[in-house]
Motif scaffolding. Structure first.
Motif, short mmCIF file in Angstrom:
data_model
loop_
_atom_site.label_atom_id
_atom_site.label_comp_id
_atom_site.label_asym_id
_atom_site.label_seq_id
_atom_site.Cartn_x
_atom_site.Cartn_y
_atom_site.Cartn_z
N THR A 130 0.99 -1.15 0.04
CA THR A 130 -0.01 -0.04 0.11
C THR A 130 0.87 1.12 -0.07
OG1 THR A 130 -0.31 0.04 2.50
CG2 THR A 130 -1.81 -1.16 1.35
N VAL A 131 0.54 2.15 -0.99
CA VAL A 131 1.16 3.27 -0.98
C VAL A 131 0.23 4.57 -0.62
CG1 VAL A 131 2.96 5.10 -2.23
CG2 VAL A 131 2.81 2.58 -2.54
N GLY A 132 0.18 4.88 0.52
CA GLY A 132 -0.96 5.82 1.01
C GLY A 132 -2.21 5.15 0.73
N SER A 133 -3.32 5.57 -0.01
CA SER A 133 -4.41 4.94 -0.30
C SER A 133 -4.51 3.98 -1.51
CB SER A 133 -5.47 5.87 -0.37
OG SER A 133 -5.49 6.78 -1.26
N LYS A 134 -3.41 3.93 -2.02
CA LYS A 134 -3.32 3.05 -3.20
C LYS A 134 -2.76 1.61 -2.88
CE LYS A 134 -1.56 2.77 -8.05
NZ LYS A 134 -0.85 3.10 -9.20
N LYS A 135 -3.64 0.53 -3.43
CA LYS A 135 -3.32 -0.92 -3.22
C LYS A 135 -2.56 -1.64 -4.22
CE LYS A 135 -7.56 -0.81 -0.40
NZ LYS A 135 -8.86 -1.01 -0.20
N ILE A 136 -1.72 -2.41 -4.24
CA ILE A 136 -0.98 -3.02 -5.22
C ILE A 136 -0.81 -4.47 -4.74
CG2 ILE A 136 0.72 -3.26 -6.79
CD1 ILE A 136 0.51 -0.05 -5.05
N SER A 137 -1.34 -5.53 -5.44
CA SER A 137 -1.31 -7.05 -5.02
C SER A 137 -0.48 -7.64 -6.11
CB SER A 137 -2.71 -7.51 -4.83
OG SER A 137 -3.39 -6.93 -3.85
N GLY A 138 0.50 -8.69 -5.66
CA GLY A 138 1.23 -9.27 -6.73
C GLY A 138 2.37 -8.42 -6.87
N TYR A 139 3.59 -9.04 -7.31
CA TYR A 139 4.89 -8.00 -7.67
C TYR A 139 5.11 -8.16 -9.02
CZ TYR A 139 9.56 -6.58 -7.66
OH TYR A 139 10.90 -5.75 -7.83
N GLN A 140 5.16 -6.85 -9.63
CA GLN A 140 5.49 -6.56 -10.88
C GLN A 140 6.54 -5.15 -10.72
OE1 GLN A 140 5.37 -8.11 -13.84
NE2 GLN A 140 4.04 -9.82 -12.67
N SER A 141 7.71 -5.19 -10.79
CA SER A 141 8.79 -4.31 -10.48
C SER A 141 8.39 -3.21 -11.15
CB SER A 141 10.29 -4.73 -10.93
OG SER A 141 10.22 -4.87 -12.24
N ALA A 142 7.91 -3.09 -12.34
CA ALA A 142 7.62 -1.82 -13.16
C ALA A 142 6.39 -1.17 -12.62
CB ALA A 142 7.41 -2.10 -14.68
N ASP A 143 5.41 -2.06 -12.23
CA ASP A 143 4.21 -1.21 -11.42
C ASP A 143 4.27 -0.82 -10.17
OD1 ASP A 143 2.71 -2.18 -13.94
OD2 ASP A 143 1.94 -4.24 -12.86
N TRP A 144 5.40 -1.36 -9.49
CA TRP A 144 5.64 -0.94 -8.11
C TRP A 144 6.44 0.33 -8.28
CZ3 TRP A 144 6.17 -4.40 -3.23
CH2 TRP A 144 5.24 -5.21 -3.18
N ARG A 145 7.41 0.27 -9.05
CA ARG A 145 8.16 1.71 -9.19
C ARG A 145 7.37 2.73 -9.73
NH1 ARG A 145 12.06 4.09 -6.86
NH2 ARG A 145 10.35 5.80 -7.16
N THR A 146 6.32 2.51 -10.54
CA THR A 146 5.50 3.54 -11.11
C THR A 146 4.56 4.11 -9.91
OG1 THR A 146 5.44 2.60 -13.58
CG2 THR A 146 3.56 4.07 -12.70
N SER A 147 3.98 3.31 -9.21
CA SER A 147 3.27 3.52 -8.16
C SER A 147 3.93 4.37 -7.09
CB SER A 147 2.67 2.30 -7.53
OG SER A 147 1.61 1.68 -8.47
#
Length: 204
Positions: A130-147
């Protein structure tokens, strides 16, 4: 006339205090000339020496972070959900640390932890972030870095050299045992492993 000036001064002071309370933070910065400035607005990235204080008392967790990291770390804190034996969790943790992202790690081991993970992320897929109120499930390095970039985190490691990550803690810490509970009762009250038909109820 003097009374009007006094009232005007009190009004300005009250307005300033309300603004500070709304932000709940006070930034102390030291400029190149040694001048100390206090403000409720983060100083520009060119200012290297920054301290962040909580208006309500006590130091902020982002104390001593550089300005370009203190802002996002305060407004969009990162929580990282992991479990043992999860290779993607190890990759995600390594990525966060190598990018200098401060985060709180939450481990998922029990049914209570899984329930908390589902409540936070909307599913049982690990790792999750979680980044603030944003939720990310599963690991994709590009998606996590973008978030993280969208949340304002620097693209390079800006953590102080003496920074130490906090120890991981359970996603759903168990309540303290009753003061007069018997040993057998304590054994029976321990949370059961997160399993369903012999298999873990979370995925990665």
């Amino acid at each position: 006339m003097k009374m009007k000036k006094v009232l005007s001064g009190l009004l300005l002071l009250s307005t300033g205090l309300l603004a500070l309370n709304a932000s709940a933070q006070l930034y102390k910065s030291v400029g190149p000339d040694g001048k100390v400035t206090y403000s409720d607005v983060p100083p520009p990235p060119s200012i290297k020496r920054v301290e962040v204080k909580s208006i309500t008392g006590g130091d902020s967790p982002v104390n001593n972070f550089p300005a370009d990291l203190a802002g996002p770390a305060s407004k969009n804190p990162v929580a990282f959900y992991s479990t043992a034996g999860c290779a993607p969790c190890d990759e995600a943790r390594s990525m966060l640390k190598s990018n200098g992202i401060p985060f709180a790690e939450k481990t998922v081991k029990t049914n209570e932890d899984v329930a908390r993970l589902k409540q936070v992320s909307g599913g049982a897929l690990l790792p999750a972030m979680t980044v603030g109120s944003k939720k990310i499930s599963g690991y994709q390095s590009a998606d996590w870095r973008t978030s993280l970039t969208d949340a304002g985190y620097p693209t390079t490691n800006r953590l102080p050299k003496d920074y130490r990550y906090p120890a991981p803690e359970a996603a759903a810490p168990p309540p303290p045992p009753p003061a007069k509970a018997k040993d057998t009762a304590n054994d029976a009250s321990k949370p059961a492993p997160a399993q369903q038909n012999g298999e873990a109820t979370f995925r990665f």
